[in-house]
Design a protein around this motif. Structure first.
Motif, PDB file in Angstrom:
ATOM      1  N   GLY A 204       0.449  -1.262  -0.063  1.00 13.93           N
ATOM      2  CA  GLY A 204      -0.387   0.610   0.164  1.00 13.93           C
ATOM      3  C   GLY A 204       0.686   1.275  -0.093  1.00 13.93           C
ATOM      4  N   SER A 205       2.444   1.150   0.442  1.00 16.74           N
ATOM      5  CA  SER A 205       3.021   2.499   0.440  1.00 16.74           C
ATOM      6  C   SER A 205       4.256   2.074   0.939  1.00 16.74           C
ATOM      7  N   MET A 206       5.100   2.980   0.407  1.00 17.55           N
ATOM      8  CA  MET A 206       6.758   3.128   1.034  1.00 17.55           C
ATOM      9  C   MET A 206       6.755   2.376   2.725  1.00 17.55           C
ATOM     10  N   ALA A 207       6.082   3.405   2.942  1.00 19.33           N
ATOM     11  CA  ALA A 207       5.894   3.030   4.923  1.00 19.33           C
ATOM     12  C   ALA A 207       6.038   2.079   5.433  1.00 19.33           C
ATOM     13  N   ALA A 208       4.713   1.790   4.693  1.00 16.46           N
ATOM     14  CA  ALA A 208       4.356   0.165   5.409  1.00 16.46           C
ATOM     15  C   ALA A 208       5.111  -0.831   5.108  1.00 16.46           C
ATOM     16  N   TYR A 209       5.759  -0.846   3.497  1.00 14.53           N
ATOM     17  CA  TYR A 209       6.747  -1.913   3.056  1.00 14.53           C
ATOM     18  C   TYR A 209       7.798  -1.843   4.130  1.00 14.53           C
ATOM     19  N   ALA A 210       8.415  -0.914   4.409  1.00 12.28           N
ATOM     20  CA  ALA A 210       9.942  -0.325   5.019  1.00 12.28           C
ATOM     21  C   ALA A 210       8.398  -1.063   6.656  1.00 12.28           C
ATOM     22  N   THR A 211       7.696  -0.882   7.407  1.00  9.55           N
ATOM     23  CA  THR A 211       7.777  -1.380   8.129  1.00  9.55           C
ATOM     24  C   THR A 211       7.657  -3.006   9.167  1.00  9.55           C
ATOM     25  N   ASP A 212       7.348  -3.625   7.273  1.00  6.64           N
ATOM     26  CA  ASP A 212       7.039  -4.824   7.452  1.00  6.64           C
ATOM     27  C   ASP A 212       8.774  -5.865   7.159  1.00  6.64           C
ATOM     28  N   LYS A 213       9.280  -4.847   6.149  1.00  4.82           N
ATOM     29  CA  LYS A 213      10.735  -4.939   6.107  1.00  4.82           C
ATOM     30  C   LYS A 213      11.220  -4.743   7.786  1.00  4.82           C
ATOM     31  N   GLY A 214      11.044  -3.989   8.942  1.00  2.57           N
ATOM     32  CA  GLY A 214      12.179  -3.889   9.698  1.00  2.57           C
ATOM     33  C   GLY A 214      11.455  -4.158  10.745  1.00  2.57           C
ATOM     34  N   ARG A 215      10.239  -5.013  10.880  1.00  2.00           N
ATOM     35  CA  ARG A 215       9.989  -6.409  11.444  1.00  2.00           C
ATOM     36  C   ARG A 215      10.856  -7.251  12.249  1.00  2.00           C
ATOM     37  N   ILE A 216      12.140  -7.772  11.155  1.00  2.00           N
ATOM     38  CA  ILE A 216      13.042  -8.394  11.135  1.00  2.00           C
ATOM     39  C   ILE A 216      14.083  -8.649  12.708  1.00  2.00           C
ATOM     40  N   TYR A 217      14.334  -6.932  12.656  1.00  2.86           N
ATOM     41  CA  TYR A 217      14.514  -6.910  13.386  1.00  2.86           C
ATOM     42  C   TYR A 217      14.403  -7.044  15.477  1.00  2.86           C
ATOM     43  N   GLU A 218      13.362  -6.955  15.855  1.00  4.31           N
ATOM     44  CA  GLU A 218      12.953  -7.161  16.656  1.00  4.31           C
ATOM     45  C   GLU A 218      12.802  -8.067  17.718  1.00  4.31           C
ATOM     46  N   GLY A 219      13.265  -7.813  18.861  1.00  2.16           N
ATOM     47  CA  GLY A 219      13.588  -9.059  19.862  1.00  2.16           C
ATOM     48  C   GLY A 219      15.174  -9.327  19.583  1.00  2.16           C
TER      49      GLY A 219
END
Length: 483
Positions: A204-219
């Motif tokens: 839906g947007s670049m921001a949403a795409y980046a947010t999903d990519k960034g999930r890999i760093y959680e924890g």
């Protein structure tokens, strides 16, 4: 379920709907049925291949519904989705209304991990994921560790997790789709290789795409590896909620700063996982150990090395693993030299970011490009490559978009526009490229587009290119090529 490590309490007796009858969907369905769940698989398609898979699953006690991807089976407690299903799919809207959570196959695998489960070293990014994960697995094997490259590559990750304690560590490729549906995953260490617009129709947007990519760093527990040349990846590290003591580790194609890996005089060096990194650096490998030694592939190697070092792998194994690694087909693969011109197949460059990296690896290029643009624009790509271009041959449904960008940013570059989308267009494209190229040039297939307008997939597109090049070379000159 080797080792008996997986517990079924979370799934036993539940009615679970699996969305998608592809490889990951079949894997999830079999696993859940084996854990005592009541499983229904739904898929919008209905062809011979799907019907064969359906019959196999039905024999294992799984219900399958074809030609209906929108209706939620009554009584569903949980939905497990295959990666490609969009978040706005009607099935998921129905699940939300029914109060049934939606997770992905990667999340399922994470929840199925037993007490002796192998840690995950995870990789994502717009481009380079598969190569980096394969490099990482090669390094880990060179260190004597039991490992597998899994996730968005090879064997479904659910199958690997069910093997219990068979592995010491897993090299896990995660797509943005998979990360979207995997809220609980917590890796030992993870890397985001790069970020560029891709799959925006899904997210839906670049921001949403980046947010999903960034999930890999959680924890993350030990290291969040980022690309120093792409500040968007560093931003994702800064935003992540990690375990105390987890470090941000950068990689760069230049000399590394503190807590970074980089390159000095053709040597890959580590200033992150060494004693007294203020003054010391550890040699890991030489650029010549990497095949091919294109800039973006060196970056892939640095990211793989950083994850391996975060896991405690010794420098010698990094060098041995990189030396042993060979890339998959259609990734900057040299096909042949004909009349002093190199012909290179990078059909895997299916978006503008990948094509830009590929073009940057060569000084003088005759570029074969085009296909399905997937909503992409080409101005930045063409502007960055304009000085390298000796000519361009355009194929595919959306070639006009590239032609327009060339007219704006490289008006003096000769362009051949092939007004055809049949598979034979590739032979014509290679012949036209040969006419534009001179000794010392590289004819590069880096389409910057998806292949499905002309070919089944990018592999078939690359094979058509290689076949056309070999025909151009002839039986004598075609011998000894790399493919």
């Amino acid at each position: 379920m080797a080792g008996g490590q997986v517990t079924s309490a979370e799934f036993s007796g539940k009615h679970i709907t699996v969305a998608g009858l592809g490889v990951s969907g079949v894997s999830a369905a079999r696993a859940l049925a084996g854990l005592g769940a009541r499983v229904t698989v739904v898929d919008g398609g209905d062809n011979e291949a799907l019907r064969e898979r359906a019959e196999e699953l039905r024999a294992a006690g799984v219900a399958v519904r074809l030609a209906d991807a929108a209706t939620l089976p009554e009584g569903t407690d949980l939905v497990v989705t295959s990666p490609g299903w969009k978040p706005d799919s009607p099935l998921f809207a129905a699940a939300a209304e029914a109060g049934a959570p939606v997770i992905g196959d990667v999340e399922l695998a994470w929840r199925l991990r037993g007490p002796d489960a192998a840690p995950w070293l995870a990789v994502t990014g717009t481009n380079g994921k598969t190569t980096t994960v394969q490099m990482l697995a090669s390094i880990l094997r060179a260190a004597g560790l039991r490992t597998a490259a899994v996730g968005n590559i090879g064997t479904p990750i659910v199958d690997i997790v069910l093997e219990g304690g068979a592995y010491d560590v897993l090299a896990v490729e995660l797509s943005s789709y998979q990360l979207h549906w995997a809220p609980s995953v917590r890796a030992h260490s993870a890397a985001v290789l790069n970020l560029a617009p891709d799959h925006l129709d899904w997210h839906g947007s670049m921001a949403a795409y980046a947010t999903d990519k960034g999930r890999i760093y959680e924890g993350n527990q030990v290291a969040c590896v980022y690309n120093a040349a792409d500040n968007r990846t560093e931003h994702l590290v800064r935003e992540a909620d990690v375990e105390e003591g987890c470090r941000a580790i950068g990689f760069t194609l230049g000399p590394p700063g503190l807590s970074m890996l980089g390159v000095v005089d053709g040597i890959l060096v580590d200033r992150a996982f060494v004693a007294d990194r203020q003054k010391n650096a550890q040699e890991l490998a030489e650029v010549s150990d990497i095949e091919p030694a294109a800039p973006h592939n060196i970056a892939n190697a640095l990211a793989a090395a950083a994850l391996a070092r975060a896991f405690g792998v010794e420098p010698k194994a990094v060098r041995e693993g990189l030396r042993a690694f060979r890339p998959d087909a259609h990734r900057i693969a040299h096909v042949a030299d004909v009349d002093g011109v190199a012909y290179v197949d990078d059909s895997k460059a299916t978006n503008t970011h990948a094509a830009q990296a590929s073009l940057a690896a060569y000084d003088r290029v005759v570029w074969i490009a085009g296909g399905l643009a997937k909503g992409a624009t080409f101005d930045e790509l063409v502007a960055s490559a304009a000085q390298r271009l000796r000519g361009v041959v355009l194929i595919g449904a959306d070639r006009a978009l590239i032609a327009e960008a060339l007219a704006r940013h490289a008006p003096d570059v000769p362009v051949v526009d092939l007004d055809r989308t049949d598979t034979g267009a590739m032979t014509a494209a290679v012949l036209q490229a040969a006419r534009l190229a001179g000794p010392g040039d590289t004819v590069l297939l880096a389409p910057a587009c998806a292949s499905m307008d002309m070919f089944v997939n990018y592999n078939k597109r690359g094979e058509a290119f290689a076949e056309a090049v070999r025909a151009l070379a002839g039986p004598e000159r075609g011998r000894g090529t790399d493919q």
